[in-house]
Design a protein around this motif. Structure first.
Motif, PDB file in Angstrom:
ATOM      1  N   LEU A 190       1.006  -1.156   0.082  1.00  0.00           N
ATOM      2  CA  LEU A 190       0.035  -0.133   0.045  1.00  0.00           C
ATOM      3  C   LEU A 190       0.881   1.227  -0.150  1.00  0.00           C
ATOM      4  O   LEU A 190       2.033   1.404   0.644  1.00  0.00           O
ATOM      5  N   VAL A 191       0.669   2.251  -0.822  1.00  0.00           N
ATOM      6  CA  VAL A 191       1.149   3.581  -0.697  1.00  0.00           C
ATOM      7  C   VAL A 191       0.264   4.516  -0.164  1.00  0.00           C
ATOM      8  O   VAL A 191      -1.028   4.533  -0.962  1.00  0.00           O
ATOM      9  N   ASP A 197       0.849   3.000  10.883  1.00  0.00           N
ATOM     10  CA  ASP A 197       0.455   1.926  12.134  1.00  0.00           C
ATOM     11  C   ASP A 197      -0.829   1.315  12.099  1.00  0.00           C
ATOM     12  O   ASP A 197      -0.912   0.121  12.392  1.00  0.00           O
ATOM     13  N   HIS A 198      -1.638   2.352  11.676  1.00  0.00           N
ATOM     14  CA  HIS A 198      -3.270   1.800  11.746  1.00  0.00           C
ATOM     15  C   HIS A 198      -3.188   0.593  10.598  1.00  0.00           C
ATOM     16  O   HIS A 198      -3.924  -0.391  10.878  1.00  0.00           O
ATOM     17  N   MET A 199      -2.879   0.995   9.492  1.00  0.00           N
ATOM     18  CA  MET A 199      -3.039  -0.066   8.254  1.00  0.00           C
ATOM     19  C   MET A 199      -2.093  -1.112   8.407  1.00  0.00           C
ATOM     20  O   MET A 199      -2.575  -2.310   8.097  1.00  0.00           O
ATOM     21  N   GLY A 230      -3.532  -6.048   9.426  1.00  0.00           N
ATOM     22  CA  GLY A 230      -3.325  -7.219   9.257  1.00  0.00           C
ATOM     23  C   GLY A 230      -3.568  -7.733   7.826  1.00  0.00           C
ATOM     24  O   GLY A 230      -2.979  -8.849   7.162  1.00  0.00           O
ATOM     25  N   GLN A 231      -4.099  -6.507   6.978  1.00  0.00           N
ATOM     26  CA  GLN A 231      -4.299  -6.949   5.660  1.00  0.00           C
ATOM     27  C   GLN A 231      -3.134  -6.042   4.567  1.00  0.00           C
ATOM     28  O   GLN A 231      -2.949  -6.517   3.484  1.00  0.00           O
ATOM     29  N   TYR A 232      -2.658  -4.793   5.140  1.00  0.00           N
ATOM     30  CA  TYR A 232      -1.596  -4.128   4.419  1.00  0.00           C
ATOM     31  C   TYR A 232      -0.249  -4.165   4.688  1.00  0.00           C
ATOM     32  O   TYR A 232      -0.168  -4.063   6.156  1.00  0.00           O
ATOM     33  N   GLN A 233       0.641  -3.732   3.810  1.00  0.00           N
ATOM     34  CA  GLN A 233       2.050  -3.431   4.228  1.00  0.00           C
ATOM     35  C   GLN A 233       2.207  -2.148   3.567  1.00  0.00           C
ATOM     36  O   GLN A 233       2.240  -2.138   2.166  1.00  0.00           O
TER      37      GLN A 233
END
Length: 257
Positions: free
Chosen positions: A8-9, A32-34, A38-41
């Motif tokens: 994710l950007v 931190d939230h994303m 557990g779905q995004y890096q």
């Protein structure tokens, strides 16, 4: 076997007039939230200052706002400044800026990372904003409905709360936002910081200290170039915001066209 996270950007558009410590904090809070979902890096962040054609009163020249943002982000190893939007001859709709970055920056990211396009883990781009951004959707003539639909439905928002603003209410009161609420990530900022560029410009005009609200390098730049004076605040005074004029014209093509 670990879960394969979606790259994710985060893209932040705005005046950045000037960029503040709070602007940069939004990126850290959002990342931190994303990650916590557990779905995004989160693999990158982009600051995209608006062009001079926006027409907002007191807006410093884009070359200065870009330079200040670059100075402020010198210590970041994942957030960068992009000049494309600021260099456009006319004000650019947010969705157009989103498409540009999705088509160019993220495609390059795919190639560098060797992401398999058939794996379902293509990079995503989401707009990072403050809670007050959601209220702009209510301003008559400021947004086209199909732009909001594309922005929220095709890309998505990461919205960080600030002060007493309640982004949950803005989502609840809009049928369109409610329809795409799964693509709107609301981030609560528990450490209150209501610093705004408007208040900083006011303090600078009055000769008051803004230390610890801006990076020292940005403060030095402001003083070196004599920015944010009483005269500069009159820039674009009486000018109608370009979005209110341009949005009344023929809308640009959508992603599916």
């Amino acid at each position: 076997m670990g879960v394969c996270r979606i790259p994710l950007v985060l893209l932040a558009c705005g005046s950045f007039n000037p960029i503040t410590n709070q602007h940069m904090r939004l990126f850290e809070l959002a990342r931190d939230h994303m990650h916590s979902t557990g779905q995004y890096q989160v693999v990158g962040g982009i600051v995209s200052p608006v062009g001079d054609g926006y027409g907002k009163q007191g807006l410093a020249l884009a070359k200065h706002r870009v330079a200040m943002a670059e100075l402020a982000l010198q210590t970041s190893n994942w957030v960068t400044v992009d000049e494309w939007e600021s260099r456009q001859p006319d004000w650019t709709e947010t969705v157009v800026t989103m498409r540009y970055h999705y088509g160019r920056i993220l495609k390059e990211l795919e190639q560098r990372a060797g992401v398999d396009k058939n794996s379902g883990q293509r990079p995503q781009l989401k707009l990072l904003c403050g809670a007050d951004f959601l209220d702009t959707f209510k301003v008559p003539g400021l947004w086209l409905d199909n732009h909001v639909e594309e922005l929220v439905g095709s890309f998505g928002l990461v919205c960080v709360s600030r002060g007493q603003l309640q982004p949950e209410r803005a989502v609840h009161e809009s049928d369109m936002l409610s329809r795409h609420r799964q693509n709107i990530f609301l981030v609560r900022e528990w450490m209150r910081n209501d610093t705004s560029s408007t208040e900083i410009r006011r303090a600078l005009r009055r000769g008051l200290s803004v230390k610890y609200l801006l990076p020292d390098s940005v403060m030095e730049y402001i003083h070196q170039h004599s920015l944010y004076t009483e005269d500069s605040e009159r820039r674009n005074q009486g000018t109608v915001l370009r979005p209110l004029i341009k949005q009344a014209q023929e809308p640009v093509e959508s992603l599916d066209d």
